[in-house]
Design a protein around this motif. Structure first.
Motif, short mmCIF file in Angstrom:
data_model
loop_
_atom_site.label_atom_id
_atom_site.label_comp_id
_atom_site.label_asym_id
_atom_site.label_seq_id
_atom_site.Cartn_x
_atom_site.Cartn_y
_atom_site.Cartn_z
N UNK A 1 12.47 -10.91 31.23
CA UNK A 1 13.26 -11.88 30.46
C UNK A 1 14.73 -11.94 30.87
N UNK A 2 15.20 -11.01 31.71
CA UNK A 2 16.60 -11.09 32.17
C UNK A 2 16.70 -12.23 33.18
N UNK A 3 17.90 -12.89 33.27
CA UNK A 3 18.05 -13.94 34.27
C UNK A 3 17.70 -13.40 35.66
N UNK A 4 17.07 -14.23 36.46
CA UNK A 4 16.52 -13.77 37.76
C UNK A 4 17.60 -13.15 38.66
N UNK A 5 18.87 -13.64 38.57
CA UNK A 5 19.91 -13.11 39.47
C UNK A 5 20.53 -11.82 38.91
N UNK A 6 20.08 -11.36 37.73
CA UNK A 6 20.73 -10.19 37.13
C UNK A 6 20.09 -8.86 37.58
N UNK A 7 18.81 -8.88 37.91
CA UNK A 7 18.08 -7.68 38.38
C UNK A 7 18.53 -6.40 37.68
N UNK A 8 18.19 -6.22 36.38
CA UNK A 8 18.68 -5.07 35.63
C UNK A 8 18.26 -3.73 36.24
N UNK A 9 19.19 -2.78 36.25
CA UNK A 9 18.90 -1.43 36.76
C UNK A 9 18.54 -0.56 35.56
N UNK A 10 17.40 0.10 35.62
CA UNK A 10 16.95 0.91 34.48
C UNK A 10 16.74 2.35 34.95
N UNK A 11 17.37 3.30 34.26
CA UNK A 11 17.17 4.72 34.56
C UNK A 11 17.02 5.45 33.24
N UNK A 12 15.90 6.08 33.02
CA UNK A 12 15.68 6.80 31.76
C UNK A 12 16.11 8.26 31.93
N UNK A 13 16.62 8.86 30.86
CA UNK A 13 16.91 10.29 30.89
C UNK A 13 16.17 10.93 29.71
N UNK A 14 15.87 12.20 29.83
CA UNK A 14 15.16 12.89 28.74
C UNK A 14 13.76 13.26 29.19
N UNK B 1 7.99 16.03 19.06
CA UNK B 1 8.28 14.65 19.41
C UNK B 1 9.06 14.60 20.73
N UNK B 2 8.61 13.78 21.68
CA UNK B 2 9.33 13.61 22.96
C UNK B 2 10.30 12.45 22.81
N UNK B 3 11.39 12.48 23.58
CA UNK B 3 12.39 11.41 23.47
C UNK B 3 12.99 11.10 24.83
N UNK B 4 13.33 9.84 25.04
CA UNK B 4 13.95 9.41 26.28
C UNK B 4 14.90 8.24 25.97
N UNK B 5 15.92 8.08 26.83
CA UNK B 5 16.93 7.06 26.52
C UNK B 5 17.37 6.35 27.80
N UNK B 6 17.77 5.09 27.65
CA UNK B 6 18.39 4.37 28.76
C UNK B 6 19.41 3.37 28.20
N UNK B 7 20.41 3.08 29.02
CA UNK B 7 21.34 2.01 28.67
C UNK B 7 21.29 0.99 29.80
N UNK B 8 20.86 -0.22 29.48
CA UNK B 8 20.63 -1.22 30.53
C UNK B 8 21.75 -2.25 30.47
N UNK B 9 22.52 -2.35 31.55
CA UNK B 9 23.61 -3.33 31.59
C UNK B 9 23.02 -4.73 31.68
N UNK B 10 23.42 -5.60 30.73
CA UNK B 10 22.94 -6.99 30.71
C UNK B 10 24.09 -7.86 30.23
N UNK B 11 24.32 -8.98 30.88
CA UNK B 11 25.44 -9.85 30.48
C UNK B 11 25.23 -10.34 29.04
N UNK B 12 24.00 -10.74 28.72
CA UNK B 12 23.70 -11.26 27.37
C UNK B 12 22.47 -10.53 26.81
N UNK B 13 22.65 -9.30 26.34
CA UNK B 13 21.48 -8.50 25.91
C UNK B 13 20.66 -9.18 24.82
N UNK B 14 21.33 -9.94 23.95
CA UNK B 14 20.61 -10.61 22.86
C UNK B 14 19.56 -11.58 23.40
#
Ligand SMILES: Cc1cc2nc3c(=O)[nH]c(=O)nc-3n(C[C@H](O)[C@H](O)[C@H](O)COP(=O)(O)OP(=O)(O)OC[C@H]3O[C@@H](n4cnc5c(N)ncnc54)[C@H](O)[C@@H]3O)c2cc1C
Length: 368
Positions: free
Chosen positions: A82-95, A1-14
């Motif tokens: 779906x993130x607010x347009x001014x938030x521009x989430x940064x995504x970096x996966x590891x694994x 099984x392969x695995x990868x992870x990321x933590x994406x900073x979002x003001x309101x993740x829900x």
């Protein structure tokens, strides 16, 4: 099984997680919740999404890199959407499977040889690595990525470190066209496609005219739907549909019954298509008339009989847009929904290049 992870900073993740789940559920993902963690199952991959105070923690597991990349892309693209347009989430996966890579369904093909099938049909033989996913009769067509002519080194779409697709800059960007795999032998690493050479040649036809050994194109897919079991098969096509008709005829059982009608310019464009003895093939000649300008296929369709107590039918039709529209309307009106099945497709449109044709089809589907 392969695995990868990321933590994406979002003001309101829900507020991103909810529409993401709703959207993926519409695309056949199975979504559950376990002790406050959201689980998404899609095409063999599993994602765990955990809401943190100002971030979304995502772990993806999959049995192969293809499923892993597909899930990463599904999540990353919808987080960005779906993130607010001014938030521009940064995504970096590891694994596993990180770093720039070709999309998992993408292969680079090298021209091995060119064969003239008829005056206006050219078969291009290619070599490529790892072609097994394309060797099937359920999904016959592919998207070809044709680099601009004269580019020293072709540039391909890549999966970036964020899991999203990155297209090459416009001046290097390949043009995309749909074609049908005519022959494939993944053990021998070979694939062949048949190209119609037409007037007003767009990038697809022009590539086929100039192709020479060593040229490279990209191929992604496969896509489409395969044959359905039926007591009577009816195939209608112009020359662009011949590769698909040929492959379906090769797949039918020796007992299969039915009729095939193919429009071409004249007898010099006819091909020998091996077929079961209970299937008849009729070639329709348009002569000097422009492709797609005569209602030959529509007239044949109008004359076909579909007895109410007759055998179950599978109708497959692919041709120019005007004929497609008429035949699709007729199929909807005449075939019995409880017994018969049909796939009627517009393969090209007179006077319209593929980009505009595809956009119009998409808009029509959205409207429907
Ligand atoms: C699922 C699918 C599978 C397909 N499989 C094949 C295949 O195996 N082989 C194949 O040859 N085609 C196939 N086609 C059709 C092919 O994708 C179109 O013909 C496409 O438009 C060709 O691209 P182009 O760059 O040559 O022309 P475009 O840039 O799309 O169009 C340029 C001009 O050429 C005209 N044109 C396009 N196609 C034709 C044609 N066949 N005859 C006359 N004028 C035309 C257009 O109307 C336009 O005016 C398939 C299409 C689909 C949707």
């Amino acid at each position: 099984m392969l695995a990868t992870r990321t933590q994406i900073a979002l003001a309101y993740p829900q507020s991103v997680l909810r529409p993401l789940c709703e959207h993926l559920a519409e695309h056949e993902a199975v979504i559950t919740e376990e002790e406050g963690v959201t689980l998404i199952l899609l095409d063999g991959a599993k994602a765990r999404l955990d809401l943190l105070p100002a971030a979304l923690d995502v772990v993806v597991e999959a049995p192969d890199v293809s499923a892993l990349q597909a899930m990463k892309r599904a999540i990353a693209s919808h987080v960005v959407e779906f993130a607010p347009k001014d938030e521009a989430p940064q995504i970096r996966w590891s694994g596993d499977g990180t770093g720039p890579a070709l999309p998992p369904d993408f292969r680079v093909l090298t021209v091995a040889g060119v064969e003239t099938i008829t005056p206006h049909m050219r078969r291009i033989h290619f070599r490529g690595e790892n072609l097994a996913r394309f060797e099937q009769t359920e999904a016959l067509h592919v998207r070809l990525f044709i680099p601009p002519e004269g580019l020293a080194e072709p540039a391909w779409p890549m999966i970036g470190e964020d899991g999203l697709l990155v297209m090459p800059p416009p001046e290097e960007r390949p043009v995309v066209r749909k074609y049908t795999i005519r022959k494939i032998d993944s053990a021998a690493s070979t694939v062949a496609l048949d190209f119609v050479l037409h007037e007003d040649a767009g990038p697809g036809s022009a590539f086929a005219m100039r192709a020479k050994a060593g040229d490279r194109i990209g191929m992604a897919g496969p896509g489409g739907r395969g044959l359905k079991p039926a007591e009577r098969y009816v195939f209608l096509a112009d020359e662009t549909g011949i590769p698909a008709v040929a492959r379906m005829l090769e797949k039918l059982s020796a007992e299969a019954l039915g009729e095939v009608f193919i429009e071409v310019a004249d007898a010099s464009e006819e091909q020998r298509l091996p077929h079961p003895p209970g299937i008849s093939i009729t070639w329709l000649h348009r002569g000097e008339a422009e492709p797609g300008s005569l209602p030959l296929l529509q007239d044949v369709f109008a004359r076909l009989e579909w007895p109410a107590d007759g055998p179950s039918v599978y109708l497959w039709a692919a041709m120019e847009h005007a004929a497609f529209r008429e035949i699709r309307a007729g199929a909807r009106a005449k075939l019995r929904p409880e017994r018969d099945q049909h796939l009627v497709v517009s393969y090209w449109r007179r006077g319209v290049a593929e980009e505009e044709h595809a956009a119009a089809k998409k808009a029509e589907m959205a409207k429907a």
